[in-house]
Design an enzyme around this catalytic site. Structure first.
Site, PDB file in Angstrom:
ATOM      1  N   ASP A 201       0.791  -1.222   0.000  1.00  0.00           N
ATOM      2  CA  ASP A 201       0.000   0.000   0.000  1.00  0.00           C
ATOM      3  C   ASP A 201       0.831   1.284   0.000  1.00  0.00           C
ATOM      4  O   ASP A 201       0.322   2.363   0.312  1.00  0.00           O
ATOM      5  CB  ASP A 201      -0.966   0.016   1.197  1.00  0.00           C
TER       6      ASP A 201
ATOM      7  N   ARG B  61       1.028   7.079   0.130  1.00  0.00           N
ATOM      8  CA  ARG B  61       0.241   6.064   0.863  1.00  0.00           C
ATOM      9  C   ARG B  61      -1.074   5.904   0.142  1.00  0.00           C
ATOM     10  O   ARG B  61      -1.818   6.863  -0.039  1.00  0.00           O
ATOM     11  CB  ARG B  61       0.023   6.528   2.307  1.00  0.00           C
TER      12      ARG B  61
ATOM     13  N   ASP C  55      -5.417  -1.168   3.742  1.00  0.00           N
ATOM     14  CA  ASP C  55      -4.323  -1.503   4.647  1.00  0.00           C
ATOM     15  C   ASP C  55      -3.926  -2.948   4.362  1.00  0.00           C
ATOM     16  O   ASP C  55      -4.684  -3.880   4.646  1.00  0.00           O
ATOM     17  CB  ASP C  55      -4.774  -1.343   6.098  1.00  0.00           C
ATOM     18  N   THR C  56      -2.749  -3.140   3.784  1.00  0.00           N
ATOM     19  CA  THR C  56      -2.280  -4.488   3.463  1.00  0.00           C
ATOM     20  C   THR C  56      -1.316  -4.976   4.546  1.00  0.00           C
ATOM     21  O   THR C  56      -0.758  -4.160   5.291  1.00  0.00           O
ATOM     22  CB  THR C  56      -1.562  -4.514   2.100  1.00  0.00           C
TER      23      THR C  56
ATOM     24  N   GLU D 278       2.002  -6.119   6.521  1.00  0.00           N
ATOM     25  CA  GLU D 278       3.353  -5.551   6.495  1.00  0.00           C
ATOM     26  C   GLU D 278       4.357  -6.497   5.815  1.00  0.00           C
ATOM     27  O   GLU D 278       4.257  -7.723   5.945  1.00  0.00           O
ATOM     28  CB  GLU D 278       3.829  -5.257   7.918  1.00  0.00           C
TER      29      GLU D 278
ATOM     30  N   ARG E 205       3.373  11.998   3.722  1.00  0.00           N
ATOM     31  CA  ARG E 205       3.142  11.083   2.604  1.00  0.00           C
ATOM     32  C   ARG E 205       1.915  11.561   1.826  1.00  0.00           C
ATOM     33  O   ARG E 205       0.892  11.938   2.412  1.00  0.00           O
ATOM     34  CB  ARG E 205       2.900   9.658   3.105  1.00  0.00           C
TER      35      ARG E 205
END
Length: 324
Positions: free
Chosen positions: A131, A145, A150-151, A153, A193
């Site tokens: 992401d 971002r 939300d993928t 880590e 970001r």
């Protein structure tokens, strides 16, 4: 029927979508973002408002939030107040919570080049993970971002399906022309970001990677144009058991064992039919025997009657003969 569907939607589906969008908030009115353990204070509760400063708020977060792994390393740089001010403290006094990379005194910078609600042709500079990536827009490079998703880590720590998500994104970004679209109520987050929807040709990357089952959650930076598309993609991934939503080997074995344990209905039906036929035949035999027995009894009765008639006839005949 309509009332039933509405009830199901209200009690089951709607709360799920709301939770996915805002996260599971604690008693302070905030939650940790899974991607980087940043604490987002969405709607400060009466408990949160008892904190006079950042240090006291952090102590309350550690006390009331159940995410001990994120809370243990919490610092003021990882708390996003989202505009909330402590009592007797102005917003400008709280600029210390922003990272050093954001220069609040300068009017120049990336915010001058990028505006909200716009689309910008971009060039991939570096792919980070599922992401996050670096893009070049008008000659300037922005760490970006991806909005809303939300993928898992795959950089600081490796989570299940983190590498798969990273590989998917990096491959997808190299497959066509990239366009970034700003949305929501801010252009950059507290870490400077760029926040953007990512289009590759005419496909929305966030939607495609969600369909692949490589998105674990949504995060809340505001209201966005394509939220419904991402929520629908998540539902599809779960329905089709894609990516992280596919059953594990243990779950597959359980399913197979359950299928073996289910008896063959065809064999049961065949057995039931055979037993039914036997019962029918037995009933027929018993019925036939009953009829035969009844006929025999009727035959005996007829013989008795005929015998009695013969006796009566002989008696009358003999009596008349004697008179003569």
């Amino acid at each position: 029927m309509i009332i039933f569907v509405f009830t199901i939607f209200s009690f089951f589906i709607l709360p799920t979508l709301t939770a996915a969008h805002n996260g599971a908030r604690d008693e302070l009115g905030g939650h940790f973002r899974k991607a980087d353990c940043v604490y987002l204070l969405h709607e400060p509760s009466s408990i949160a408002k008892t904190a006079a400063n950042m240090e006291e708020l952090i102590q309350l977060i550690k006390k009331y939030n159940s995410n001990s792994s994120c809370a243990s390393g919490l610092s003021k740089e990882k708390v996003d107040l989202e505009g909330y001010s402590f009592p007797n403290q102005s917003k400008t006094d709280q600029t210390e919570v922003l990272p050093p990379s954001v220069d609040m005194s300068s009017t120049e910078g990336p915010n001058e080049a990028i505006k909200l609600g716009m689309r910008y042709p971009a060039e991939l500079v570096k792919c980070i993970d599922g992401d996050t990536a670096h893009f070049k827009i008008n000659g300037q490079t922005y760490k970006t971002r991806f909005l809303y998703i939300d993928t898992p880590e795959s950089t600081n720590k490796i989570e299940p399906f983190g590498k798969e998500a990273s590989t998917y994104t990096c491959s997808y970004l190299r497959s066509g022309n990239i366009t970034l679209e700003t949305d929501g109520d801010r252009v950059f987050d507290k870490y400077n970001r760029l926040l953007a929807w990512v289009w590759v040709d005419d496909q929305l990357l966030q939607e495609e990677i969600t369909k692949a089952g490589l998105v674990e959650d949504f995060y809340d930076y505001g209201n966005y144009l394509y939220e419904d598309r991402i929520v629908s993609a998540m539902a599809e991934a779960k329905k089709l058991s894609k990516g992280m939503y596919a059953p594990s080997d243990e779950e597959k074995n359980d399913i197979e064992n359950k299928s073996v344990a289910i008896p063959d209905k065809t064999e049961e039906t065949s057995t039931d039919n055979t037993q039914t036929e036997k019962i029918d035949n037995n009933q027929k035999d018993e019925s036939s025997k009953a009829k035969e027995k009844k006929n025999e009894e009727n035959g005996i009765s007829d013989k008795v009657i005929i015998g009695l008639l013969v006796i009566v006839f002989l008696y009358i005949f003999i009596k008349r003969k004697n008179r003569k």
